[in-house]
Scaffold this motif. Structure first.
Motif, PDB file in Angstrom:
ATOM      1  N   MET A 169      -2.992  -9.447 -25.352  1.00  0.00           N
ATOM      2  CA  MET A 169      -3.697  -8.283 -25.885  1.00  0.00           C
ATOM      3  C   MET A 169      -5.196  -8.558 -25.865  1.00  0.00           C
ATOM      4  N   PHE A 170      -5.926  -7.684 -25.209  1.00  0.00           N
ATOM      5  CA  PHE A 170      -7.377  -7.826 -25.109  1.00  0.00           C
ATOM      6  C   PHE A 170      -7.976  -6.456 -24.850  1.00  0.00           C
ATOM      7  N   ASN A 171      -8.907  -6.053 -25.693  1.00  0.00           N
ATOM      8  CA  ASN A 171      -9.593  -4.777 -25.487  1.00  0.00           C
ATOM      9  C   ASN A 171     -10.904  -4.794 -26.274  1.00  0.00           C
ATOM     10  N   ILE A 172     -11.624  -3.701 -26.271  1.00  0.00           N
ATOM     11  CA  ILE A 172     -12.919  -3.642 -26.935  1.00  0.00           C
ATOM     12  C   ILE A 172     -12.799  -3.984 -28.420  1.00  0.00           C
ATOM     13  N   PHE A 173     -11.687  -3.592 -29.044  1.00  0.00           N
ATOM     14  CA  PHE A 173     -11.475  -3.885 -30.462  1.00  0.00           C
ATOM     15  C   PHE A 173     -10.973  -5.305 -30.715  1.00  0.00           C
ATOM     16  N   HIS A 174     -10.330  -5.911 -29.717  1.00  0.00           N
ATOM     17  CA  HIS A 174      -9.716  -7.241 -29.873  1.00  0.00           C
ATOM     18  C   HIS A 174     -10.220  -8.146 -28.743  1.00  0.00           C
ATOM     19  N   GLN A 175     -11.388  -8.723 -28.926  1.00  0.00           N
ATOM     20  CA  GLN A 175     -12.035  -9.511 -27.877  1.00  0.00           C
ATOM     21  C   GLN A 175     -11.868 -11.027 -28.041  1.00  0.00           C
ATOM     22  N   SER A 176     -11.277 -11.476 -29.129  1.00  0.00           N
ATOM     23  CA  SER A 176     -11.265 -12.911 -29.433  1.00  0.00           C
ATOM     24  C   SER A 176     -10.603 -13.795 -28.365  1.00  0.00           C
ATOM     25  N   PRO A 177      -9.568 -13.343 -27.629  1.00  0.00           N
ATOM     26  CA  PRO A 177      -8.946 -14.245 -26.652  1.00  0.00           C
ATOM     27  C   PRO A 177      -9.861 -14.690 -25.515  1.00  0.00           C
ATOM     28  N   LYS A 178     -10.983 -13.993 -25.306  1.00  0.00           N
ATOM     29  CA  LYS A 178     -11.832 -14.327 -24.161  1.00  0.00           C
ATOM     30  C   LYS A 178     -12.441 -15.720 -24.269  1.00  0.00           C
ATOM     31  N   VAL A 179     -12.360 -16.346 -25.424  1.00  0.00           N
ATOM     32  CA  VAL A 179     -12.916 -17.682 -25.591  1.00  0.00           C
ATOM     33  C   VAL A 179     -12.277 -18.685 -24.635  1.00  0.00           C
ATOM     34  N   TRP A 180     -11.037 -18.411 -24.196  1.00  0.00           N
ATOM     35  CA  TRP A 180     -10.334 -19.319 -23.286  1.00  0.00           C
ATOM     36  C   TRP A 180     -10.191 -18.758 -21.883  1.00  0.00           C
ATOM     37  N   LEU A 197     -21.359  -3.961 -26.022  1.00  0.00           N
ATOM     38  CA  LEU A 197     -20.011  -3.898 -26.574  1.00  0.00           C
ATOM     39  C   LEU A 197     -19.559  -5.260 -27.099  1.00  0.00           C
ATOM     40  N   GLU A 198     -19.960  -6.318 -26.430  1.00  0.00           N
ATOM     41  CA  GLU A 198     -19.663  -7.662 -26.924  1.00  0.00           C
ATOM     42  C   GLU A 198     -20.395  -7.926 -28.239  1.00  0.00           C
ATOM     43  N   ASP A 199     -21.664  -7.538 -28.310  1.00  0.00           N
ATOM     44  CA  ASP A 199     -22.436  -7.728 -29.533  1.00  0.00           C
ATOM     45  C   ASP A 199     -21.882  -6.882 -30.676  1.00  0.00           C
ATOM     46  N   TYR A 200     -21.453  -5.670 -30.350  1.00  0.00           N
ATOM     47  CA  TYR A 200     -20.849  -4.796 -31.353  1.00  0.00           C
ATOM     48  C   TYR A 200     -19.593  -5.440 -31.935  1.00  0.00           C
ATOM     49  N   TYR A 201     -18.759  -6.010 -31.065  1.00  0.00           N
ATOM     50  CA  TYR A 201     -17.562  -6.694 -31.558  1.00  0.00           C
ATOM     51  C   TYR A 201     -17.949  -7.827 -32.501  1.00  0.00           C
ATOM     52  N   GLN A 202     -18.918  -8.625 -32.093  1.00  0.00           N
ATOM     53  CA  GLN A 202     -19.294  -9.795 -32.877  1.00  0.00           C
ATOM     54  C   GLN A 202     -19.841  -9.404 -34.247  1.00  0.00           C
ATOM     55  N   SER A 203     -20.658  -8.375 -34.279  1.00  0.00           N
ATOM     56  CA  SER A 203     -21.315  -7.999 -35.531  1.00  0.00           C
ATOM     57  C   SER A 203     -20.464  -7.090 -36.408  1.00  0.00           C
ATOM     58  N   ARG A 204     -19.597  -6.283 -35.792  1.00  0.00           N
ATOM     59  CA  ARG A 204     -18.871  -5.248 -36.557  1.00  0.00           C
ATOM     60  C   ARG A 204     -17.381  -5.528 -36.701  1.00  0.00           C
ATOM     61  N   LEU A 205     -16.772  -6.133 -35.684  1.00  0.00           N
ATOM     62  CA  LEU A 205     -15.318  -6.182 -35.634  1.00  0.00           C
ATOM     63  C   LEU A 205     -14.695  -7.553 -35.829  1.00  0.00           C
ATOM     64  N   SER A 206     -15.401  -8.605 -35.511  1.00  0.00           N
ATOM     65  CA  SER A 206     -14.773  -9.925 -35.415  1.00  0.00           C
ATOM     66  C   SER A 206     -14.141 -10.388 -36.719  1.00  0.00           C
ATOM     67  N   ASP A 207     -14.651  -9.930 -37.853  1.00  0.00           N
ATOM     68  CA  ASP A 207     -14.104 -10.358 -39.154  1.00  0.00           C
ATOM     69  C   ASP A 207     -13.202  -9.315 -39.812  1.00  0.00           C
ATOM     70  N   LEU A 208     -12.919  -8.215 -39.105  1.00  0.00           N
ATOM     71  CA  LEU A 208     -12.175  -7.133 -39.740  1.00  0.00           C
ATOM     72  C   LEU A 208     -10.665  -7.348 -39.777  1.00  0.00           C
TER      73      LEU A 208
END
Length: 310
Positions: free
Chosen positions: A175-186, A295-306
């Motif tokens: 699962m990977f999308n604008i709302f769920h970007q965390s897997p891209k680390v690998w 969109l990456e910055d938006y995820y980091q600042s708005r979504l990553s901790d939600l």
């Protein structure tokens, strides 16, 4: 259509694939007849789609059967990825005997001589970490020529790390999308190891098409969202629309995912010709580097901790 040549498989993979959960699914949607399903799949092939993703439990087995009838005789041109562990009767059973039987049933349902790839359908942590015999069994089936490759379907970066550390899988679906970007680390490691990477749930179950709002009424599996979930997602969708400057988020959502080199193909669900064409049209859209960064910055600042529930 754009394609990727996977070094682990001798087949050309369309970057827009076909998520076949909706085929024959009359529990979550108004029913699609078998004839309509077959026609939709054939239309996708005519438009250049070569990658199809299914599972035994999709529509209680109807999805595999529809694909089997629609794609019969196209073994050399088409790649079908199916799953094991969740069975057509609704049971979840990852026992070695059960998944082996499931694989042979899928071969029959899909009218294939062998399966292009089989992935474990969201198994438990012990399986992902290689603490069981599951990978060994799939490797044996690959060596026997029953399957062309094996892998897993997973959701999180932790799961992705466990898999990369425990087995030389051929396929990963995540699962990977604008709302769920965390897997891209690998993702860089996935690319370096030339693993076929499939992205599922690209529209966050429909929200990232832009068509849902806080007043939308949900049925079927989408009824899982609480009023608070719906309110939050509606706010986030409005914010994404403001960032990209348009209401139709389909091309943005797909282009964002395909901008990552590690991604081989993305599998939006398709249940009618309009959705098929919308996904295909997205191939003509190019997300700028600046917009991707926003969109990456938006995820980091708005979504990553939600911790947004999917």
């Amino acid at each position: 259509m754009e394609y990727r040549n996977s070094k682990r498989f001798d087949k050309k993979i369309s970057r827009i694939g076909f998520g076949a959960w909706q085929l024959g699914n009359d529990q979550d949607f108004s029913g699609m007849s078998e004839k309509e399903g077959i026609e939709l799949v054939k239309k996708a092939v005519d438009e250049g789609i070569t990658f199809f993703d299914t599972a035994p439990n999709y529509a209680g087995g109807k999805s595999e059967k529809i694909l089997g009838k629609a794609l019969k005789g196209l073994d050399s041109d088409i790649f079908i990825n199916t799953k094991t562990g969740h069975h057509r009767n609704g049971n979840i059973d990852f026992s070695i005997d059960s998944i082996t039987q499931s694989i042979y049933r899928s071969i029959d349902a899909l009218n294939r001589d062998k399966l292009d790839s089989v992935i474990l359908h969201n198994p438990v942590q012990e399986v992902l970490k290689g603490e069981t015999e599951h990978y060994s069994r799939l490797i044996s089936l690959k060596q026997e020529g029953v399957i062309g490759g094996y892998g897993v379907s997973i959701d999180t970066p932790d799961e992705l790390r466990w898999v990369l550390d425990s087995s030389d899988v051929d396929v990963i679906e995540i699962m990977f999308n604008i709302f769920h970007q965390s897997p891209k680390v690998w993702f860089d490691e996935v690319e370096n190891r030339e693993i076929l990477l499939i992205v599922k749930i690209p529209f966050d179950s429909g929200w990232l098409t832009g068509k849902y709002d806080r007043n939308t009424k949900f049925e079927g599996i989408r009824a899982r969202w609480t009023p608070e979930d719906i309110q939050l997602r509606a706010e986030l969708v409005d914010e994404i629309k403001d960032i990209v400057g348009q209401d139709d988020l389909v091309p943005v959502a797909l282009s964002f995912i395909l901008s990552y080199k590690a991604v081989t193909t993305v599998i939006p669900g398709i249940r009618n010709n309009k959705q098929l064409q919308s996904n295909l049209d997205a191939m003509n859209y190019r997300l700028s580097d600046d917009m991707k960064k926003r969109l990456e910055d938006y995820y980091q600042s708005r979504l990553s901790d939600l911790q947004i529930p999917w």
